[in-house]
Motif scaffolding. Structure first.
Motif, PDB file in Angstrom:
ATOM      1  N   ALA A  52       0.811  -1.217   0.000  1.00 51.85           N
ATOM      2  CA  ALA A  52       0.000   0.000   0.000  1.00 51.85           C
ATOM      3  C   ALA A  52       0.844   1.267   0.000  1.00 51.85           C
ATOM      4  CB  ALA A  52      -0.924  -0.003   1.219  1.00 51.85           C
TER       5      ALA A  52
ATOM      6  N   VAL B 151       2.473   2.416   2.620  1.00 52.39           N
ATOM      7  CA  VAL B 151       2.237   3.058   3.907  1.00 52.39           C
ATOM      8  C   VAL B 151       3.458   2.852   4.799  1.00 52.39           C
ATOM      9  CG1 VAL B 151       0.832   2.939   6.017  1.00 52.39           C
ATOM     10  CG2 VAL B 151      -0.270   2.847   3.766  1.00 52.39           C
TER      11      VAL B 151
ATOM     12  N   ARG C 177      -5.360   9.570   5.667  1.00 56.66           N
ATOM     13  CA  ARG C 177      -4.939   9.209   4.307  1.00 56.66           C
ATOM     14  C   ARG C 177      -4.230   7.857   4.304  1.00 56.66           C
ATOM     15  NH1 ARG C 177      -2.482  14.577   4.319  1.00 56.66           N
ATOM     16  NH2 ARG C 177      -3.976  16.134   3.537  1.00 56.66           N
ATOM     17  N   ARG C 178      -3.331   7.658   5.259  1.00 61.35           N
ATOM     18  CA  ARG C 178      -2.589   6.390   5.330  1.00 61.35           C
ATOM     19  C   ARG C 178      -3.537   5.215   5.564  1.00 61.35           C
ATOM     20  NH1 ARG C 178       2.220   7.850   3.125  1.00 61.35           N
ATOM     21  NH2 ARG C 178       3.385   9.329   4.391  1.00 61.35           N
ATOM     22  N   THR C 179      -4.489   5.403   6.445  1.00 63.46           N
ATOM     23  CA  THR C 179      -5.431   4.328   6.755  1.00 63.46           C
ATOM     24  C   THR C 179      -6.277   3.978   5.544  1.00 63.46           C
ATOM     25  OG1 THR C 179      -5.500   5.074   9.065  1.00 63.46           O
ATOM     26  CG2 THR C 179      -7.255   3.596   8.337  1.00 63.46           C
TER      27      THR C 179
ATOM     28  N   ARG D 156      -5.392   4.158   2.514  1.00 63.32           N
ATOM     29  CA  ARG D 156      -4.540   3.369   1.625  1.00 63.32           C
ATOM     30  C   ARG D 156      -4.442   1.921   2.112  1.00 63.32           C
ATOM     31  NH1 ARG D 156      -1.649   5.956  -2.225  1.00 63.32           N
ATOM     32  NH2 ARG D 156      -0.245   4.158  -2.365  1.00 63.32           N
TER      33      ARG D 156
ATOM     34  N   ARG E 219      -7.305  -0.286   1.043  1.00 62.58           N
ATOM     35  CA  ARG E 219      -7.421  -0.703  -0.365  1.00 62.58           C
ATOM     36  C   ARG E 219      -6.841  -2.095  -0.584  1.00 62.58           C
ATOM     37  NH1 ARG E 219      -4.821   4.736  -2.997  1.00 62.58           N
ATOM     38  NH2 ARG E 219      -6.172   6.252  -1.930  1.00 62.58           N
TER      39      ARG E 219
ATOM     40  N   CYS F 108     -10.984  -6.584   3.613  1.00 64.49           N
ATOM     41  CA  CYS F 108      -9.953  -5.552   3.553  1.00 64.49           C
ATOM     42  C   CYS F 108      -8.986  -5.681   4.727  1.00 64.49           C
ATOM     43  CB  CYS F 108     -10.599  -4.168   3.584  1.00 64.49           C
ATOM     44  SG  CYS F 108     -11.650  -3.824   2.155  1.00 64.49           S
TER      45      CYS F 108
ATOM     46  N   TYR G 181      -9.199  10.621   5.544  1.00 63.90           N
ATOM     47  CA  TYR G 181      -9.659   9.289   5.136  1.00 63.90           C
ATOM     48  C   TYR G 181     -10.545   9.384   3.897  1.00 63.90           C
ATOM     49  CZ  TYR G 181     -11.507   4.531   5.717  1.00 63.90           C
ATOM     50  OH  TYR G 181     -11.858   3.213   5.530  1.00 63.90           O
TER      51      TYR G 181
ATOM     52  N   SER H  32      -8.798  10.452   0.617  1.00 68.41           N
ATOM     53  CA  SER H  32      -8.038   9.397  -0.057  1.00 68.41           C
ATOM     54  C   SER H  32      -8.905   8.221  -0.471  1.00 68.41           C
ATOM     55  CB  SER H  32      -6.899   8.919   0.854  1.00 68.41           C
ATOM     56  OG  SER H  32      -5.945   9.942   1.013  1.00 68.41           O
TER      57      SER H  32
END
Length: 326
Positions: free
Chosen positions: A80, A82, A123-125, A127, A130, A197, A256, A259
């Motif tokens: 991802a 991250v 944003r990181r979460t 990703r 996904r 996920c 969140y 993204s």
């Protein structure tokens, strides 16, 4: 008893690294289950070594082979893009990973820094979420193979921790059967989740490193991914707002959604969120027995966590009213 230095050198050798290059070893604190050590080599490279407790040490059912799940989290985080430790080597009795820059998120951060970091964390979460898996549940196989649907996986997770509570005689604010009955009434909402996920499920501040090395304040790494499972991204919000309400975290939700993360709080989503709060708080209450938690910590858990468990169960009953679905 194996000497820590000797053990670390053996792990380095198994990982294809020079065991003679080990220059420094220090224990890392903050965890409650595994033994964690930082290894520094003569060239300045830093690694983190995790050693699980002996098989005979009491634990919860889902905690078997936790390092397998943690390794899966680090592989997935790499996919991802991250920031997180990178897996170096995994064995039955160890996990070796790279060390991330930064220190644990603490109260020294200014309000603007906190807001910026919560937005970045959102944003990181998103990703992370996904990344999808081959089925639902714990990749460790601690509760059996991955399930084809989320309801099957999650109900097994709840059943397991309630079995643990009964087996250890853990104190709960309600009898386990009463908790199970209320949780069961909301299980129909789980059927909305159709894609497994990546969920870290332990993203409280203690597992988020903040890096200030170049004058900027940013997330250095998301660590301790041993609780990860393949499931509903909404479950992530419980530890992200531990003992609180994620809907109040505007900065996180902004990042969140920006993204591509979905954060809707309709009735089915609120039911699922209440179920996930129930699950985490059951773990926190039950693990006090095998962990042999001290009196002060036990008092805190009962005073802080038990009311949140009751609130989650009350919300399920309020949302469903008399129209319980099975």
């Amino acid at each position: 008893m194996v000497d820590s230095w000797e053990r670390a050198r053996r792990v380095l050798e198994r990982a294809g690294l020079n065991p003679g290059g080990l220059a420094h070893l220090r224990p890392l604190t903050g965890g409650t289950y595994n033994t964690v050590e930082e290894l520094r080599l003569t060239d300045g490279t830093r690694y983190v070594l995790k050693i699980p407790p002996a098989a005979a040490v009491p634990g919860l059912r889902h905690e078997r082979r936790l390092l397998v799940s943690e390794a899966e989290f680090y592989r997935s985080a790499a996919r991802a893009g991250v920031p997180a430790p990178r897996l170096v080597s995994l064995g039955d009795d160890f996990l070796l990973m790279t060390a991330c820059p930064g220190d644990t998120w603490d109260d020294s951060l200014t309000a603007p820094e906190q807001t910026a970091l919560r937005t970045e964390l959102g944003r990181r979460t998103a990703r992370l979420h996904r990344v999808t898996g081959p089925g639902f549940g714990y990749p460790s196989g601690a509760l059996g193979p991955l399930a084809p649907d989320w309801r099957t996986a999650f109900t097994a997770m709840v059943d397991a921790v309630l079995d643990d509570a009964r087996r250890y005689g853990a104190w709960l604010p309600l009898p386990p059967d009463a908790v199970a009955r209320t949780a069961r009434s909301a299980y129909g909402a789980l059927d909305e989740v159709t894609v497994p996920c990546l969920v870290h499920f332990d993203l409280w501040r203690g597992n988020i490193l903040v890096d200030r090395s170049d004058g900027e304040t940013r997330i250095g790494g998301l660590i301790d991914g041993e609780r990860m499972f393949w499931g509903d991204p909404l479950a992530e919000f419980v530890s992200l707002a531990l003992l609180g309400d994620i809907k109040e975290d505007e900065a996180f939700l902004s990042g969140y959604r920006e993204s591509g993360g979905r954060a809707d709080f309709d009735t089915p989503a609120r039911l699922r969120l209440a179920l996930y709060r129930t699950y985490l708080y059951l773990i926190m209450l039950t693990e006090t027995v095998p962990r042999e938690t001290g009196e002060d910590q036990m008092r805190w858990v009962r005073q802080a966590v038990a009311p949140e468990l009751l609130a989650a169960l009350d919300e399920i009953e309020e949302l469903l009213g008399d129209n319980h679905t099975a």
